[in-house]
Design a protein around this motif. Sequence first.
Motif, PDB file in Angstrom:
ATOM      1  N   GLN A  58      -2.280   6.031  -3.182  1.00 47.26           N
ATOM      2  CA  GLN A  58      -2.057   5.337  -4.455  1.00 47.26           C
ATOM      3  C   GLN A  58      -2.658   3.946  -4.496  1.00 47.26           C
ATOM      4  O   GLN A  58      -2.450   3.198  -5.455  1.00 47.26           O
ATOM      5  CB  GLN A  58      -0.558   5.262  -4.755  1.00 47.26           C
ATOM      6  CG  GLN A  58       0.107   6.628  -4.883  1.00 47.26           C
ATOM      7  CD  GLN A  58       1.571   6.514  -5.222  1.00 47.26           C
ATOM      8  OE1 GLN A  58       1.961   5.814  -6.157  1.00 47.26           O
ATOM      9  NE2 GLN A  58       2.415   7.218  -4.468  1.00 47.26           N
ATOM     10  N   GLY A  59      -3.402   3.549  -3.463  1.00 48.34           N
ATOM     11  CA  GLY A  59      -4.078   2.265  -3.493  1.00 48.34           C
ATOM     12  C   GLY A  59      -3.288   1.137  -2.864  1.00 48.34           C
ATOM     13  O   GLY A  59      -2.188   1.331  -2.330  1.00 48.34           O
TER      14      GLY A  59
ATOM     15  N   ARG B  33      -6.779   0.992   4.681  1.00 45.42           N
ATOM     16  CA  ARG B  33      -7.286   2.295   4.248  1.00 45.42           C
ATOM     17  C   ARG B  33      -7.214   2.454   2.735  1.00 45.42           C
ATOM     18  O   ARG B  33      -8.173   2.925   2.093  1.00 45.42           O
ATOM     19  CB  ARG B  33      -6.499   3.425   4.916  1.00 45.42           C
ATOM     20  CG  ARG B  33      -7.155   4.796   4.722  1.00 45.42           C
ATOM     21  CD  ARG B  33      -6.243   5.931   5.110  1.00 45.42           C
ATOM     22  NE  ARG B  33      -5.168   6.133   4.125  1.00 45.42           N
ATOM     23  CZ  ARG B  33      -4.281   7.119   4.186  1.00 45.42           C
ATOM     24  NH1 ARG B  33      -4.313   7.972   5.202  1.00 45.42           N
ATOM     25  NH2 ARG B  33      -3.340   7.259   3.261  1.00 45.42           N
ATOM     26  N   GLU B  34      -6.073   2.049   2.154  1.00 40.33           N
ATOM     27  CA  GLU B  34      -5.920   2.205   0.712  1.00 40.33           C
ATOM     28  C   GLU B  34      -6.776   1.225  -0.077  1.00 40.33           C
ATOM     29  O   GLU B  34      -7.025   1.430  -1.268  1.00 40.33           O
ATOM     30  CB  GLU B  34      -4.450   2.066   0.326  1.00 40.33           C
ATOM     31  CG  GLU B  34      -3.584   3.210   0.818  1.00 40.33           C
ATOM     32  CD  GLU B  34      -3.997   4.551   0.207  1.00 40.33           C
ATOM     33  OE1 GLU B  34      -4.282   4.587  -1.010  1.00 40.33           O
ATOM     34  OE2 GLU B  34      -4.035   5.554   0.948  1.00 40.33           O
TER      35      GLU B  34
ATOM     36  N   ALA C 102       0.420   5.503   0.327  1.00 45.07           N
ATOM     37  CA  ALA C 102      -0.557   6.518   0.708  1.00 45.07           C
ATOM     38  C   ALA C 102      -1.051   7.279  -0.514  1.00 45.07           C
ATOM     39  O   ALA C 102      -0.259   7.850  -1.268  1.00 45.07           O
ATOM     40  CB  ALA C 102       0.065   7.486   1.714  1.00 45.07           C
TER      41      ALA C 102
ATOM     42  N   ALA D 224       0.848  -1.189   0.000  1.00 50.81           N
ATOM     43  CA  ALA D 224       0.000   0.000   0.000  1.00 50.81           C
ATOM     44  C   ALA D 224       0.880   1.234   0.000  1.00 50.81           C
ATOM     45  O   ALA D 224       1.881   1.292   0.723  1.00 50.81           O
ATOM     46  CB  ALA D 224      -0.917   0.013   1.219  1.00 50.81           C
TER      47      ALA D 224
END
Length: 272
Positions: free
Chosen positions: A140-141, A231-232, A138, A136
């Motif tokens: 950017q998925g 989160r991503e 931040a 992951a």
Amino acid sequence: MTPAEQRAVIALLREVSRTEIMPYFKHLGGGDVRSKSGPLDPVTVADEAAERALYAGLRALFPGDDVIGEEAVAQGTARIERLAEPGRVWVVDPIDGTANFAAELPLFGVMAALVEEDEVKAGFIFDPVSDDCAVALAGQGAWLEAANGTRRPLRVAEPLPVGQMFGSMSWRYMEEPLRSHVLHRLDRLAAVTDYRCAAHQYRMLAGGHCHVQMFRKLLPWDHAAGWLLHREAGGYSRHFDGTEYRPSHITGGLLLAPDATSWEALANALLR
């Protein structure tokens, strides 16, 4: 991080797994395992060797960055407070799921997270058994990267009513009265599991194979990489009091859900 840097980190995790971890899997001797803080907190010679190799490898790849490892903090040679200070810091867990590793169960992982001023910028969770890495970045998925470099996007499960959701609930470090409060409400979920391995629990969650996770103990090497992965992948999480996660905050618990509405429903069902 540049694509080349990402590849270099994955290659390091793979190499350390190959040379320092897997040779010990199912081959630990009588003196190769000891307890740190208690019977639920084992460490092996593989943990220590892998952390030394990760430290050296990350320092070579990123000379200006600091590296904090689980065993270094346990030995008093590193401190968690460094994560909230200026500069980039790598947080590593050489073997997450040490109890499984020592019990010859193939459910453990290697985790690394890049933190800058208490914000997680990148997370890597490598599986030495399947030889793939959940990644992951931040903003950017999140994706699962196979040994041949092919990628598959990760996405959390679709939200459901609380009674249809299931996942891992780690309650063993909860203090009273929260412990009893939560335990008496677990039957409000469809099912509850605990794999003794945050690395794989986060991979399951980010991959949409379960809906919810709850943790009480929040040491950054156990959670920084997985929190960003979730989160991503589209998930929503907060401390039990609703505040945002920060890797230097090791108390306050963490509840992870598919989205904000699900989080609120789960908090009402389990915590309030």
